[in-house]
Enzyme design. Structure first.
Site, short mmCIF file in Angstrom:
data_model
loop_
_atom_site.label_atom_id
_atom_site.label_comp_id
_atom_site.label_asym_id
_atom_site.label_seq_id
_atom_site.Cartn_x
_atom_site.Cartn_y
_atom_site.Cartn_z
N ASP A 1 0.94 -1.08 0.10
CA ASP A 1 0.11 -0.50 -0.14
C ASP A 1 0.96 1.15 0.04
OD1 ASP A 1 -2.90 0.94 -0.22
OD2 ASP A 1 -3.07 1.20 1.98
N ASP B 1 -8.90 -2.63 2.59
CA ASP B 1 -8.83 -1.17 4.10
C ASP B 1 -9.87 -1.83 5.20
OD1 ASP B 1 -6.64 -0.16 2.97
OD2 ASP B 1 -7.49 1.55 2.06
#
Length: 387
Positions: A203, A274
């Site tokens: 990420d 997420d």
């Protein structure tokens, strides 16, 4: 001085904006609901195993539900690499694969949203319909509740394709989140740390450093790029005329949750990764809390280490990790407001969930068991866990 006060007031107001509040509430509710759906699926599978064993008179060692996928250490290490390859394919070849990708996403979202609706449909059909399964030949056998949930899901996906409304896209993304949390398992804390640490690096790299290599923020571009509507593509391929299928909107794919602000000036966005990846950790610790409760019941309330207070022993790992997720999400939101740019949410979510969990497991004396083989193979008899 006045400017600093104004900026702080503006930051505080942006954090309580309706879009941010909706993102916080929905993401936490999805994790909690998906975790408990996963736990209930384990209970149902245990009941089926007991029924099968009692009817056959022998134990079947290969009784695991085939629909549940358990991630091992190798998969945890290579999943960020596979995600990176998929991200690059979408970045470079999006125009070529967007229709196929949209159709595949719509099919998966249909099945996932049907899974999300199933408990409600079971509640609605229970008074007026028996739970007998109806045969559809080679397609299989389904209950009335399963048929109803699938029909409603297909209807929702069709309306989404026709309108492209963000609320319908959010509904499909919610179904995907719950289904992935419920059907994917993390077997140990070691695998959890490997997976979440790898995804944190993934990420951070694609949000912060991809622009230096590809002259564009790869993660943000792929996440926000709309796809051509399959109806529009079909109309153009079949030459159906300028007024047939040409007024349908482009589709923003359900790989994220978006919520508009109260003023409608902007959207708050959170990727489903997420939600799902920390959600898998929450699901793992919920299962461990349930296992530990059963074990303490079997041992007549045996307590933990003597140096740990009774109050800390009562705090569950699920509560601790869920609070950490909330704090991490809040920190990510503040960071995005301060820097006025997209932030890798896992950079904040992973430390705020893993570190409190590791600390509490060490203090309670459970770290070694949770790290390698946290669960016994024996089936549990407890059916509910209070949270």
């Amino acid at each position: 001085m006045t400017q600093n006060i104004y900026s702080r007031i503006h930051l505080a107001y942006s954090l309580v904006d309706s879009s941010q509040v909706s993102t916080f509430l929905i993401s936490i509710l999805l994790i909690v609901y998906g975790s408990f759906r996963s736990l209930n699926m384990d209970f149902e599978n245990q009941d089926k195993e007991k029924d099968n064993n009692s009817s056959s008179g022998s134990f079947n060692g290969n009784s695991t539900n085939n629909s549940i996928q358990t991630i091992d250490s190798t998969q945890a290490l290579f999943l960020p690499i596979g995600a990176s390859v998929s991200l690059l394919v979408m970045f470079f070849f999006f125009d070529s694969v967007q229709v196929v990708f949209t159709i595949c996403t719509a099919v998966l979202a249909t099945i996932a949203f049907a899974f999300l609706l199933l408990p409600m449909c079971q509640y609605l059909t229970r008074p007026c319909s028996p739970q007998n399964k109806i045969s559809f030949g080679c397609c299989g056998r389904f209950t009335a509740a399963e048929l109803l949930s699938f029909s409603l899901s297909v209807m929702l996906v069709l309306i989404w394709v026709l309108t492209g409304h963000w609320l319908l896209m959010d509904a499909l993304a919610m179904g995907l989140c719950v289904a992935m949390i419920a059907f994917v398992r993390l077997p140990s804390l070691k695998v959890s740390c490997l997976l979440l640490s790898g995804l944190l690096i993934y990420d951070v790299f694609w949000v912060f450093f991809s622009a230096y290599i590809f002259n564009s923020n790869v993660m943000v571009k792929v996440a926000t790029q709309p796809a051509d509507n399959p109806l529009d593509v079909l109309s153009r391929k079949l030459h159906l005329g300028p007024n047939v299928g040409r007024d349908v909107p482009r589709l923003s794919l359900p790989g994220k949750l978006v919520f508009p602000s109260s003023t409608g000036s902007h959207f708050s966005m959170l990727g489903i990764g997420d939600i799902v990846m920390p959600g898998l950790l929450l699901c793992f610790v919920l299962r461990y809390d349930n296992y530990k409760k059963q074990a303490s019941g079997d041992s007549c309330g045996a307590s933990g280490p003597a140096n740990i207070s009774g109050r800390m022993q009562k705090v569950s790992y699920f509560h601790c990790t869920l609070i950490g997720y909330f704090v991490g999400l809040l920190t990510a939101t503040v960071a995005s407001r301060i820097h006025r740019a997209a932030q890798p949410a896992l950079l904040y979510l992973v430390p705020f969930t893993l570190l409190p969990l590791l600390t509490m497991a060490y203090l309670k004396g459970d770290l070694r068991r949770m790290w390698s083989e946290p669960f016994h193979s024996k089936s549990s008899s407890s059916r509910f866990l209070e949270v």
